[in-house]
Structures are given as structure tokens and as C-alpha cells.
Scaffold this motif. Structure first.
Motif, PDB file in Angstrom:
ATOM      1  N   VAL A  74      38.319 -27.518  -9.897  1.00 52.03           N
ATOM      2  CA  VAL A  74      36.935 -27.428  -9.405  1.00 52.03           C
ATOM      3  C   VAL A  74      36.915 -27.265  -7.899  1.00 52.03           C
ATOM      4  O   VAL A  74      36.250 -26.372  -7.346  1.00 52.03           O
ATOM      5  CB  VAL A  74      36.134 -28.670  -9.838  1.00 52.03           C
ATOM      6  N   TYR A  75      37.656 -28.093  -7.195  1.00 55.62           N
ATOM      7  CA  TYR A  75      37.593 -28.060  -5.732  1.00 55.62           C
ATOM      8  C   TYR A  75      38.405 -26.921  -5.128  1.00 55.62           C
ATOM      9  O   TYR A  75      38.134 -26.512  -3.999  1.00 55.62           O
ATOM     10  CB  TYR A  75      37.994 -29.415  -5.157  1.00 55.62           C
ATOM     11  N   ARG A  77      38.081 -24.036  -6.394  1.00 58.53           N
ATOM     12  CA  ARG A  77      37.002 -23.041  -6.447  1.00 58.53           C
ATOM     13  C   ARG A  77      35.980 -23.308  -5.347  1.00 58.53           C
ATOM     14  O   ARG A  77      35.489 -22.368  -4.702  1.00 58.53           O
ATOM     15  CB  ARG A  77      36.332 -23.105  -7.821  1.00 58.53           C
ATOM     16  N   SER A  88      30.433 -28.812  -1.945  1.00 57.68           N
ATOM     17  CA  SER A  88      29.745 -28.456  -3.185  1.00 57.68           C
ATOM     18  C   SER A  88      28.241 -28.657  -3.084  1.00 57.68           C
ATOM     19  O   SER A  88      27.473 -27.979  -3.778  1.00 57.68           O
ATOM     20  CB  SER A  88      30.302 -29.291  -4.336  1.00 57.68           C
ATOM     21  N   SER A 402      31.475 -29.772 -10.095  1.00 61.74           N
ATOM     22  CA  SER A 402      31.841 -29.041 -11.310  1.00 61.74           C
ATOM     23  C   SER A 402      30.658 -28.237 -11.837  1.00 61.74           C
ATOM     24  O   SER A 402      30.835 -27.102 -12.324  1.00 61.74           O
ATOM     25  CB  SER A 402      32.344 -30.012 -12.382  1.00 61.74           C
ATOM     26  N   VAL A 405      30.315 -25.073  -9.558  1.00 57.75           N
ATOM     27  CA  VAL A 405      31.256 -23.986  -9.825  1.00 57.75           C
ATOM     28  C   VAL A 405      30.998 -23.360 -11.200  1.00 57.75           C
ATOM     29  O   VAL A 405      31.253 -22.162 -11.405  1.00 57.75           O
ATOM     30  CB  VAL A 405      32.721 -24.468  -9.709  1.00 57.75           C
ATOM     31  N   THR A 406      30.483 -24.158 -12.153  1.00 61.01           N
ATOM     32  CA  THR A 406      30.110 -23.592 -13.455  1.00 61.01           C
ATOM     33  C   THR A 406      28.979 -22.588 -13.302  1.00 61.01           C
ATOM     34  O   THR A 406      29.019 -21.484 -13.853  1.00 61.01           O
ATOM     35  CB  THR A 406      29.692 -24.711 -14.426  1.00 61.01           C
ATOM     36  N   PHE A 421      35.025 -24.552 -16.738  1.00 64.20           N
ATOM     37  CA  PHE A 421      34.331 -25.462 -15.831  1.00 64.20           C
ATOM     38  C   PHE A 421      33.213 -26.216 -16.547  1.00 64.20           C
ATOM     39  O   PHE A 421      32.894 -27.359 -16.188  1.00 64.20           O
ATOM     40  CB  PHE A 421      33.768 -24.682 -14.638  1.00 64.20           C
ATOM     41  N   SER A 425      32.728 -30.184 -16.641  1.00 60.25           N
ATOM     42  CA  SER A 425      31.446 -30.793 -16.289  1.00 60.25           C
ATOM     43  C   SER A 425      31.012 -31.802 -17.348  1.00 60.25           C
ATOM     44  O   SER A 425      30.508 -32.886 -17.017  1.00 60.25           O
ATOM     45  CB  SER A 425      30.369 -29.713 -16.120  1.00 60.25           C
TER      46      SER A 425
END
Length: 632
Positions: A74-75, A77, A88, A402, A405-406, A421, A425
């Protein structure tokens, strides 16, 4: 922690112009974020043992898998999509937009404040535990945990009141020494386990007696592992320090590939180091330390690795380990304070949601210090008691990352990544909800911060709505030509007009109306000004004025989140650049003035003439220098 690098006021730097930072090798910046991330080793193994007992290694393994297969991707991304340290939360701001996005950000800032405040109080409390349990410390220190913790927090606030200088060198030294000492402690513990295999046999026997099979163990670990989520701390800080990471001279400023690649190295290396220490420390501490020592008041409570350092390597080495742990925990609190001081200028000024006093560092330090004092008193400086609140803040931030990024992957039609992702999540959503149900104190504290941030933000937005909100006004070539031609006749006459598409008859009617009402002479040319409303939830903006001619009429067009503020800024810029006094002409709006005022604060429109005049009055106190506002 990136903000520890400069001893400078928290004051506003402009909406999108963060102060430039010197850059460093990625591994040095990893140490900067590591004083927060790696310092959790000071209490994580003890909290895990206290929470799940013999299952601590299994639950920790699940936590490590979530770290490497969930939080890390996640991070990585987030680093690619937010390469300038916004993190984020700023991604969600861009993805959601308008007021919906703003309120989401305010709620997340409440959880971020919870994370940082509890980081300060929990780290100070654990540092106190290492002080009190050291065998060389006088006996009368026992029972004074709350007082010692308050003293450490006061020292922390005092450092920031005086100003905090260069920090990356300190961070590198602390992390290198601390990880080196932990390597010695864990390595020695593993050797003791290897040379005494009966310890592992005894642990395995008690574990299988207590839990019938491996699936039951995994199931229970999945239920209780949210209590261990402290080990997920540090990822949001990892992307926040991106401006400190070296890039390449030929990197594109909007998407610096080298800096992104180095930040991903930072995140991956930190996650692997921490995962290795979490697995080995949770296993060795549960095998080597008696169960009763993990309980509240026990010698290993909140300090399992320190217990092993003293028991197996002697009190001299144990004391050195204690000093190193105390320093890195205290410095983790400093990073949290710096993060809090960064929240206000990084996010809220763009929304107009910062009280004037919050621009200064010292008042904020005092406020956050007092809040940390209150929380320490409420939790009685107990490390375990604060674990739920800390985990809540950490989990909500990672969950929001999360989700961000999703949404980003879905918007870019990346089906595989969207599904992946999305699964992460859901796992983090479960973890967060389970932690909140199990230990609601975290969401209670977060709710306090959320309500406080929203109320102060809305009050600030309302009181600051009459400020001159344009940070820069630029005119294109055609706009300059039109203004220059009109300015040759003396005072500049401008008619405010709706930006809708209009035919020639409507422009004729508008001009005739104003000439009749205001008795304007026929000779001097008149400009029309049309402001198109954009995202009204934004506060500060840069204005780009475009000139055009339509049906023979000269028109200035501009996009802005607020109509009155854009008009006022444009008039003042014309006055200063062309040395003429502009006159703006409006027609009165029909309706309730209180409704118009509310509409202006929310949507940026409302009753434009009086608000424009008030913005000008506040921006230019000298009446004779103030552009004229005419209403008829």
C-alpha cells in the motif's frame, strides 16, 4: 519527523510551496523515520505477550504477514502517487474532492492526532518503565511513574519551545546503536533457546495443551492480533519524509522517479528489519521470560527485551540498553510532536481552517503538551492501557491509505491491483473494527480530537472567509492588452457579469443598465468581469485571468473557489500593476441576506457586492487607495 530538520516557525509557507529541505541518502532518512518505527521494539514484545500469552509468536507472525503483504505494498503505491510528502491523506483529498473530501480529511486528522499524541505519551511511559526498572535507579523512583512521565513530556515540550535543530545525525546515531544493541540481545536470546531445547519443548507442550490444533491457534490469533497492531506504526511517517530522500538531478519535479525508488527501498528495508526483530523477539521473550513477569507490575511489563538484556547479559549491558531505549523512545515522542506541528500548516491552511494563533509554533507546543499531560494522567502512564488508543490511530491511517490506493487503482482501470488493494482494505477494516470493539478508548480519544478539529476548523473558516485568499494573480497576454487599452482613459470601469454563455443582446442590456443607473459617460471603454466558480471548499488559490473579445465586448474571465475574493484580488492587482483606480459595478441580489451569508461561506457565492467591498476594506485599510465598489 521530516520537520525536525529545520528550526523554523510553523507559519504558513503558501498553499503548495513547502520549504525546501536538504536531501540525504535513503538509509539515513530511514533512520529518521526509524526512531518512531523501530522504537516500538521497546514495548511491542511485552504488549504481545500480555495480550495473547503463549500465542504471541503466532499472532506476531500474522502481524508480520499483514505488514509485508498489506501495509508495505500500500505505502509503496502511496510513495509513487504522493512523492512530495503529502501522504495518503492528501491522496484522499484529491480523489474525493470538495466538501466531502474536506470533512473526510478532518476526521482522519483527528485519528492522526490520536496516533501522534499517544505516541508521545506511550513512548514517554515506556521510557519511564525502563528508568524505574533499572537496578541502579534508587528505590524511591518506584511508584513515581506518572511524575517521571510528565517530566519527560515537559522536557520534550521545552525542547520545541526553544527550537529543535538538525536531527538526522542524532536519528542515525540512535537507530544504529539501538538496533545494534537489540541484535546483541535477540542474538543472545536465540542462542540460549538453541542451547536449551527443552525450553521450546515446554512452550510447545503448554501451547498445544491450551489450544487443540494449529487452526484454533490461527483463528484465535486472527481475533486478537489487532491488539498487536502497534508494529504497523511508521509507514505514514515513511512517506512523509520523502522530501528528505535523495533523487536524481534529471528527475521530473512532478514525478521524481529516483526519489520514489529510493523511498520504496526505505520502506521495504525498514519493514524487513522490523519484521525480523518482531518475530525473533516475540518468540524468544515468550520462551525465556516467566509468564507472571509480563503482568502489570512485573519486571518484563512494557520492557521484555530490556528484561532479557539484564537477565542474560548483566546489569551493566542492561543499563546501556536501557539508556539507548529511553533515548530512542524520547526521540520518538519528539518525532510525534514534530508531526503534530506539521499537520496544521500542511493541510488546514488550504481549507482556511486554521485559527490565527495556530500559525505559531509555541502556542501549538503548549496545547499539545497539555493534552499529553491530561492523557498521561488519565492512563496513569500505563503502557498497556494506551495500546488500544495507539493501535486505533495507526490502523485508521493505514486503512485510509489502503482505501486511497484502491480508489486510485480503480480510477486507472487496474483491475488486478484494485482487487488486491481492496482485499487489503477489507482486512484492515476488520482489524480496525475489532480493535475499536475490543478497546474503545482509542476511538473515544479520537472522537475528542475529531470534534475539536471540526469545530475549530469551521469557526476558523467562517471568520477567515473575508480574507484576501488569492496567493497570486496572473494575466494572460490578451487580458493585459485589454486592461492597458482601457487604463489609457483614466479610472478603469468594470462590470461584474455572470459567467454563463450570453448572447450579444444580454451584454448590451447589462452595459445599458449600468450606464443608466450609474450615469456612466459613453466615452471610456468598459470591461466585463466573469468569475467561474470552481471547488468552493478550497480556500487559497492562484488566479489566472484570461482576456477575450465577444460581440465586440472586452471580457476578463477567471476561475476561483470564491467569487467576491477573486474580484477583490483582481481589482487590487490592477491598481498596483497599472496604477489606475478600478471601479467595479454590480446589481443588487434579491433575497435574505442571512441566507446569502451562509451560501457564501459554503459555496463561495452569496451576495457578492457587499462581501467584495468588505474583503477590499480589510485588505486595504486606507480608504483613498481602495478600489471602488458600486451597486445599483
Amino acid at each position: 519527523m521530516a520537520w525536525l530538520l529545520h528550526d523554523r516557525p510553523v507559519g504558513h509557507q503558501g498553499p503548495h510551496r513547502p520549504a525546501p529541505h536538504p536531501t540525504h541518502r535513503w538509509w539515513k532518512v530511514m533512520c529518521l523515520t526509524g526512531v518512531d518505527y523501530f522504537s516500538t521494539l521497546g514495548y511491542q514484545p511485552a504488549i504481545a505477550a500480555a495480550a495473547v500469552g503463549l500465542l504471541s509468536p503466532v499472532a506476531t507472525l500474522i502481524l508480520v504477514l499483514l505488514t509485508l503483504l498489506g501495509a508495505l505494498p500500500v505505502y509503496r503505491r502511496v510513495a509513487a502517487e504522493s512523492p512530495h510528502g503529502e501522504g495518503s491523506i492528501a491522496m484522499l483529498d484529491r480523489l474525493l474532492g470538495r466538501w466531502k473530501g474536506k470533512f473526510t480529511i478532518l476526521v482522519l486528522l483527528g485519528f492522526m492526532a490520536t496516533d501522534f499524541i499517544i505516541t508521545m505519551t506511550l513512548s514517554a511511559a515506556d521510557a519511564t518503565a525502563h528508568v524505574v526498572e533499572n537496578p541502579y535507579v534508587p528505590e524511591w523512583f518506584h511508584g513515581k511513574e506518572v511524575i517521571i512521565t510528565l517530566v519527560l513530556l515537559a522536557l520534550l515540550a521545552g525542547v520545541f519551545l526553544r527550537g529543535f535543530g538538525e536531527a538526522i545525525g542524532i536519528a542515525v546515531a540512535l537507530v544504529v546503536v539501538y538496533l545494534g544493541l537489540n541484535l546483541v540481545v535477540v542474538g543472545n536470546a536465540l542462542w540460549n533457546v538453541i542451547t536449551a531445547p527443552e525450553l521450546v519443548t515446554n512452550w510447545r507442550g503448554m501451547l498445544t495443551t491450551e489450544h487443540s490444533n494449529i487452526w484454533v491457534m490461527i483463528g484465535i490469533s486472527l481475533v486478537v492480533f489487532p491488539k498487536l497492531a502497534l508494529g504497523l506504526s511508521g509507514f505514514e511517517t515513511g512517506v512523509a519524509v520523502m522530501p528528505q530522500v535523495d533523487g536524481a538531478p534529471d528527475d521530473e519535479p512532478a514525478h521524481p522517479e529516483t526519489r520514489i525508488r529510493n523511498t520504496r527501498k526505505l520502506l521495504t528495508t525498514a519493514a524487513l528489519i522490523m519484521s525480523g526483530f518482531l518475530i525473533t523477539s516475540s518468540f524468544t521473550t515468550i520462551v525465556l521470560i516467566p509468564e507472571n513477569e509480563f503482568k502489570d507490575g512485573g519486571a518484563a511489563s512494557g520492557r521484555a527485551l530490556a528484561y532479557l538484556a539484564h537477565e542474560h547479559l548483566g546489569n551493566v549491558f542492561g543499563t546501556v540498553y536501557d539508556i539507548s531505549t529511553i533515548l530512542i523512545l524520547w526521540f520518538a515522542g519528539a518525532s510525534a510532536m514534530a508531526g503534530l506541528l506539521n499537520i496544521v500548516p500542511r493541510y488546514l491552511p488550504r481549507y482556511g481552517m486554521v485559527p490565527d494563533w495556530a500559525r505559531a509554533t509555541r502556542p501549538l507546543v503548549i496545547v499539545f503538551g497539555l493534552i499529553a499531560f491530561v492523557i498521561t494522567l488519565l492512563f496513569k502512564a500505563d503502557v498497556d492501557a494506551q495500546g488500544g488508543a495507539y493501535a486505533t490511530g495507526v490502523l485508521v491511517l493505514i486503512m485510509s491509505a489502503s482505501i486511497a490506493v484502491t480508489l486510485s487503482a480503480r480510477r486507472k482501470h487496474e483491475r488486478f491491483r484494485t482487487v488486491g488493494f481492496g482485499v487489503i482494505s477489507l482486512v484492515l477494516l476488520y482489524t480496525t473494527i475489532a480493535n475499536i470493539i475490543e478497546r474503545p478508548d482509542g476511538v473515544q480519544i479520537a472522537s475528542f480530537f475529531i470534534v475539536a478539529i471540526i469545530l475549530t476548523s469551521l469557526i476558523s473558516r467562517a471568520t477567515r472567509s473575508l480574507e484576501l485568499r488569492a496567493t497570486e494573480v496572473r494575466f494572460d497576454e490578451e487580458a493585459c492588452r485589454l486592461i492597458s487599452a482601457a487604463a489609457e482613459h483614466g479610472d478603469l470601469r468594470i462590470i461584474a457579469n455572470e459567467p454563463d454563455d450570453r448572447d450579444e443582446a444580454e451584454y448590451q442590456e447589462k452595459e445599458a443598465e449600468q450606464r443608466e443607473v450609474r450615469n456612466l459617460p459613453e466615452g471610456p471603454p468598459i470591461l466585463f468581469l466573469e468569475v467561474t466558480l470552481t471547488d468552493a471548499s478550497q480556500f487559497e488559490t492562484e488566479l489566472d485571468v484570461r482576456g477575450e473579445e465577444r460581440f465586440g465586448y472586452k471580457i476578463l474571465r477567471v476561475d476561483s473557489p470564491s467569487v467576491p475574493n477573486a474580484i477583490a484580488a483582481l481589482l487590487l492587482k490592477i491598481r498596483d500593476d497599472w496604477h489606475v483606480m478600478p471601479h467595479i459595478y454590480f446589481a443588487w441580489a434579491e433575497g435574505n441576506p442571512f441566507y446569502f451569508l451562509f451560501r457564501y461561506v459554503i459555496s463561495g457565492e452569496g451576495d457578492v457586492p457587499p462581501v467584495t467591498r468588505e474583503v477590499l476594506r480589510r485588505a486595504e485599510p486606507t480608504r483613498s487607495n481602495r478600489p471602488w465598489v458600486h451597486v445599483g
